[in-house]
Design an enzyme around this catalytic site. Structure first.
Site, PDB file in Angstrom:
ATOM      1  N   SER A  16       0.827  -1.194   0.000  1.00 21.23           N
ATOM      2  CA  SER A  16       0.000   0.000   0.000  1.00 21.23           C
ATOM      3  C   SER A  16       0.870   1.257   0.000  1.00 21.23           C
ATOM      4  O   SER A  16       1.721   1.415  -0.871  1.00 21.23           O
ATOM      5  CB  SER A  16      -0.967  -0.043   1.189  1.00 21.23           C
ATOM      6  OG  SER A  16      -1.941   0.958   1.067  1.00 21.23           O
ATOM      7  N   ASP A  44      -8.202  -5.816  -5.899  1.00 14.21           N
ATOM      8  CA  ASP A  44      -8.045  -4.639  -5.045  1.00 14.21           C
ATOM      9  C   ASP A  44      -8.425  -3.395  -5.827  1.00 14.21           C
ATOM     10  O   ASP A  44      -7.817  -3.088  -6.849  1.00 14.21           O
ATOM     11  CB  ASP A  44      -6.581  -4.540  -4.581  1.00 14.21           C
ATOM     12  CG  ASP A  44      -6.292  -3.249  -3.844  1.00 14.21           C
ATOM     13  OD1 ASP A  44      -7.207  -2.717  -3.188  1.00 14.21           O
ATOM     14  OD2 ASP A  44      -5.138  -2.771  -3.915  1.00 14.21           O
ATOM     15  N   HIS A  94      -6.114  -6.285  -1.323  1.00 16.05           N
ATOM     16  CA  HIS A  94      -5.072  -5.294  -1.066  1.00 16.05           C
ATOM     17  C   HIS A  94      -3.912  -5.875  -0.263  1.00 16.05           C
ATOM     18  O   HIS A  94      -2.757  -5.570  -0.520  1.00 16.05           O
ATOM     19  CB  HIS A  94      -5.700  -4.116  -0.320  1.00 16.05           C
ATOM     20  CG  HIS A  94      -4.852  -2.900  -0.248  1.00 16.05           C
ATOM     21  ND1 HIS A  94      -4.402  -2.229  -1.369  1.00 16.05           N
ATOM     22  CD2 HIS A  94      -4.365  -2.205   0.817  1.00 16.05           C
ATOM     23  CE1 HIS A  94      -3.689  -1.172  -0.995  1.00 16.05           C
ATOM     24  NE2 HIS A  94      -3.646  -1.147   0.315  1.00 16.05           N
TER      25      HIS A  94
END
Length: 452
Positions: free
Chosen positions: A177, A375, A429
């Protein structure tokens, strides 16, 4: 405040760290875990700012390799946010002990796919203000990308001084991320420094590539990337997508009233999904895939039985148990406050783009960019776009890769020092959370310098 005064009094010793001093950080046992620990574990604080009269203390947790820690690689794990704790990596993704996510109660489980089977893992809570990490000066909680990279570098210098037995091992930086910014900025500090950190490679999962480019932040491309992603997954119709493309050109940073109304239509069609896994049976109540969610619609979905996504309640309870905090040598809640899954930081993303940094990193280190393909937060399409946009010649372009003979994703290999982009089918994610076996295979092949 008492903990801060005690810590300051110990600073002279902390800045002359030796292995014998860090033995005090060894975790002897964990509440709720009745078996012997899977390998040696160390948890505690290291200071990162000796140059001023106040200090930042970053909490780390080492999970030593189960195989041969004397020679196995050392891997730093950074969770993004900015502001989210790397304890999520330990207990939810690739650590040796997992928190059961199917219950709000505290239940610890062995992880058969832990990444420390053949590597020593360092989970770092960074910057100060995240998780158990803290500063003696509240002004330090105002920070940015540059300061975070510098503090992470100082942490590593102090860490390898404290644990010299790891200093010559191959070293890798990994994360996901917003750590897509943490990782290359830290690597660039290492590359341009005179340190002896033995960095060999980077692994970036569903990562940002800057605050003004790619699929993160307020970049010109971020909304079009996400629009294309939701269209490609059947969440908006051909008609809506074509109209946006034809009449708005997907240049959504300069749009009129009509295009804004079109985007609101997309919002209504997609605000029931979990941005981190579009097929998860839960919703984001504060969904901001692109815009503010339609709250009435969300309430109606709750009435229909959808649950709210979020951090497992068991993990929040566990990290705030006094006996757990004592076992891992962190300050008490009375002195530091509650541990939170993600902290609200006064954080400025001051790195606009890393596209100019990556060529120097790729020339010196092996780099793997990987993405879970369901994601919507940082879509794989954006990562594929920027990695191919660097202009390297293909080695092998977009082929399936498999684990135990079963296709698990796609991979593009470039001729530039093994630079690789890979997807994992059905992963959200946090790839190791969704696909633990497949992500372990990917991790081990990368460390062994074996193609996927």
């Amino acid at each position: 405040m008492h903990c801060l005064l005690r810590t300051l009094a110990a600073m002279a010793a902390l800045f002359h760290l030796t292995f014998s001093a860090i033995v005090k950080h060894e975790v002897k046992s964990l509440p709720g875990w009745d078996l012997p620990l899977p390998s040696r574990q160390y948890s505690g604080y290291l200071p990162v700012d000796a140059a001023t009269k106040h200090y930042r203390f970053l909490h780390y947790w080492v999970s030593e390799s189960m195989s041969n820690p004397a020679t196995d690689p050392v891997v730093l794990w950074l969770t993004g946010g900015p502001g989210c704790s790397s304890m999520a990596g330990y207990f939810l993704e690739m650590g040796p002990i997992l928190m059961n996510t199917s219950t709000s109660d505290v239940q610890l489980l062995a992880n058969p796919y832990t990444w420390n089977q053949n590597a020593t893992l360092i989970f770092l809570e960074s910057p100060a203000g995240v998780g158990f990490s803290y500063s003696t000066n509240k002004a330090d909680y105002i920070t940015n990308d540059t300061m975070t990279a510098e503090d992470n570098f100082r942490f590593l210098v102090n860490f390898f001084a404290a644990y010299p037995e790891y200093a010559t091992n191959d070293f890798y930086i990994s994360g996901e991320s917003y750590a897509g910014i943490y990782i290359p900025t830290l690597a660039e500090v290492i590359r341009t420094s005179k340190s002896n950190i033995n960095l060999k490679g980077l692994l970036v999962g569903n990562g940002c590539v800057g605050n003004k480019v790619g699929g993160c932040g307020d970049s010109e491309q971020s909304v079009p990337i996400k629009i294309k992603f939701v269209y490609g997954h059947g969440l908006i119709s051909e008609g809506i997508f074509s109209e946006l493309q034809d009449r708005c050109g997907l240049k959504l940073n300069e749009i009129g009233v009509y295009c804004k109304e079109m985007l609101e239509t997309v919002d209504v069609r997609t605000n029931f999904i979990n941005v981190y896994d579009i097929y998860a049976p839960c919703i984001q109540s504060d969904s901001d895939i692109f815009w503010t969610a339609a709250t009435e619609h969300v309430r109606r979905l709750r009435d229909l039985g959808f649950t709210e996504c979020g951090a497992p309640g068991g993990l929040l309870k566990y990290m705030n148990q006094p006996d757990v905090r004592a076992a891992i040598h962190v300050e008490s809640a009375a002195e530091l406050g509650d541990w939170k899954f993600c902290a609200k930081l006064n954080y400025t993303g001051n790195v606009d783009s890393l596209l100019g940094v990556y060529p120097d990193l790729i020339a010196k280190y092996r780099v793997l960019i990987y993405s879970g393909d369901v994601d919507a937060c940082v879509p794989y399409t954006g990562s594929e776009e920027w990695t191919s946009g660097l202009g390297y010649d293909f080695g092998v372009g977009w082929r399936p890769w498999d684990v135990n003979g079963r296709p698990v994703g796609y991979v593009t290999e470039y001729k530039a020092n093994g630079f690789t982009f890979a997807t994992l089918r059905g992963a959200g994610h946090q790839v190791p959370l969704y696909k633990p076996m497949e992500s372990l295979a990917m991790f081990q092949r990368f460390l062994a310098n074996v193609p996927l």
